[in-house]
Write an enzyme that holds these catalytic residues in place. Structure first.
Site, PDB file in Angstrom:
ATOM      1  N   GLU A  45       0.829  -1.212   0.000  1.00 48.71           N
ATOM      2  CA  GLU A  45       0.000   0.000   0.000  1.00 48.71           C
ATOM      3  C   GLU A  45       0.860   1.257   0.000  1.00 48.71           C
ATOM      4  O   GLU A  45       0.534   2.246  -0.666  1.00 48.71           O
ATOM      5  CB  GLU A  45      -0.952  -0.006   1.194  1.00 48.71           C
ATOM      6  CG  GLU A  45      -2.086  -1.016   1.087  1.00 48.71           C
ATOM      7  CD  GLU A  45      -2.996  -0.760  -0.097  1.00 48.71           C
ATOM      8  OE1 GLU A  45      -3.101   0.404  -0.544  1.00 48.71           O
ATOM      9  OE2 GLU A  45      -3.620  -1.725  -0.581  1.00 48.71           O
ATOM     10  N   TYR A 126      -6.550   6.628   4.128  1.00 49.96           N
ATOM     11  CA  TYR A 126      -6.718   5.598   3.102  1.00 49.96           C
ATOM     12  C   TYR A 126      -5.913   4.348   3.451  1.00 49.96           C
ATOM     13  O   TYR A 126      -6.428   3.224   3.413  1.00 49.96           O
ATOM     14  CB  TYR A 126      -6.285   6.109   1.729  1.00 49.96           C
ATOM     15  CG  TYR A 126      -6.144   4.963   0.741  1.00 49.96           C
ATOM     16  CD1 TYR A 126      -7.265   4.420   0.131  1.00 49.96           C
ATOM     17  CD2 TYR A 126      -4.907   4.373   0.493  1.00 49.96           C
ATOM     18  CE1 TYR A 126      -7.160   3.329  -0.727  1.00 49.96           C
ATOM     19  CE2 TYR A 126      -4.790   3.289  -0.360  1.00 49.96           C
ATOM     20  CZ  TYR A 126      -5.911   2.771  -0.967  1.00 49.96           C
ATOM     21  OH  TYR A 126      -5.809   1.674  -1.802  1.00 49.96           O
ATOM     22  N   ASP A 144      -9.862   4.354  -3.381  1.00 47.68           N
ATOM     23  CA  ASP A 144      -8.778   4.897  -4.198  1.00 47.68           C
ATOM     24  C   ASP A 144      -9.373   5.433  -5.495  1.00 47.68           C
ATOM     25  O   ASP A 144     -10.599   5.541  -5.639  1.00 47.68           O
ATOM     26  CB  ASP A 144      -7.692   3.850  -4.449  1.00 47.68           C
ATOM     27  CG  ASP A 144      -8.161   2.708  -5.348  1.00 47.68           C
ATOM     28  OD1 ASP A 144      -9.368   2.644  -5.700  1.00 47.68           O
ATOM     29  OD2 ASP A 144      -7.306   1.876  -5.727  1.00 47.68           O
TER      30      ASP A 144
END
Length: 346
Positions: A45, A126, A144
């Site tokens: 990520e 996020y 996203d």
């Protein structure tokens, strides 16, 4: 009349069509009881921020080979990690990667809640949602760019980005299931990456085609709408590339904070509206008449080059001499290196 989007339909599609990614546990393996590695989820990520899957694959595989655990990464030398990161861009991520790894190693492992995750360097809303959902299967909503595109089309949200972000997040939250949240998060991202693509979406094979308001109204190709972007400014600079007679190159390590922080680079004055001369060592500098151009997030850069051969006893005013591998350099510095190498070989 459209059907309501259904997470079960999307999960059934994902069970068959999930992308094979080196950091992902396949849905069949997850169903068989194999849990994702939080370290691999976190590393992927962080790498994927502002970057594509295609660009990240090889970096991720190399990092996992060199440092297969968070403890191994925590013990790594900063310069080695920064060198292996070179080319991925956004170098603050690499600095925070090391800071985070060392904190997590000291804690004995990754925390499991979003609040605890967001207290770690480089982890924002996020990323914390992605780790919580994918690594721990908590019902967190991951949004996203792919997910924004899917949600804007399914619900026909015509407010342009970025103003529509809160609405898209709220709508996405209504679809996140209490079970298999990690698979669901990856399913929506896969849907956007492979079917609900920016151009020419393959609506005919989309598992949500009956639920998509934009498709019903012929608007799928126009959404999400975006505000026009302001033109990026242009900055200018001069990079000085000096090679010593023994083959070492004059470089300096950039400050830890700021653009390309902590990375090796060619000496020169600060970039600005005009290029300023600031030779780091006394030498006969050649101007090859070549510009190196590179685009950062907020501006375009044009670098003029100065190239010189210097004797082994030469003493720089700035930087020091090192053996350089192109892979040690960020992309813009590597572009300059390629030009200087070719010039000095003539």
């Amino acid at each position: 009349m459209c059907d309501a989007p259904n997470s079960a339909e999307l999960l059934a599609w994902y069970d068959v069509h999930a992308r094979t990614l080196p950091w992902r546990v396949a849905p069949s393996d997850r169903a068989a009881g194999r849990a994702p590695d939080p370290y691999a989820v976190w590393l992927s990520e962080i790498m994927l921020q502002q970057t594509t899957v295609a660009a990240v694959r090889d970096y991720f595989t190399r990092f996992m080979t060199l440092w297969p655990t968070v403890d191994a990464l925590a013990a790594a030398e900063d310069a080695r990690v920064m060198g292996e990161w070179a080319g991925l861009g956004y170098y603050a991520r690499a600095r925070n990667l090391l800071k985070c790894a060392r904190l997590v190693a000291g804690m004995g492992g990754f925390p499991t809640t979003r609040t605890e995750l967001e207290a770690l360097p480089g982890i924002g809303p996020y990323t914390s949602a992605a780790i919580a959902a994918i690594a721990y299967d908590l019902p967190e909503t991951v949004v996203d760019g792919n997910v924004e595109r899917v949600i804007s089309r399914v619900f026909q949200v015509e407010t342009p980005l970025p103003d529509s972000k809160p609405e898209l997040k709220q709508l996405a939250t209504t679809l996140t299931p209490p079970m298999r949240a990690g698979d669901y998060a990856q399913a929506v991202m896969d849907l956007g990456a492979t079917i609900c693509t920016p151009k020419s979406p393959a609506c005919g094979i989309c598992p949500w085609n009956r639920a998509c308001l934009a498709r019903q109204n012929g608007l799928q190709a126009t959404l999400p709408a975006r505000k026009p972007k302001a033109p990026k400014p242009v900055r200018h600079g001069i990079a000085y590339l000096a090679r010593r007679a023994d083959g070492l190159w004059l470089v300096e390590r950039r400050p830890d904070t700021g653009l390309l922080g902590g990375m090796l680079g060619w000496p020169g004055a600060a970039w600005g509206d005009v290029a300023s001369e600031a030779p780091p060592i006394t030498a006969v500098w050649q101007d090859p008449g070549v510009e190196v151009r590179h685009t950062f997030t907020h501006f375009h850069l044009i670098l003029n080059l100065r190239v010189a051969q210097v004797p082994t006893h030469a003493e720089p005013r700035v930087g020091s001499f090192h053996k350089i591998r192109p892979s040690d350099l960020p992309t813009v510095m590597r572009k300059a290196f390629d030009v200087a190498t070719a010039l000095l070989a003539d």
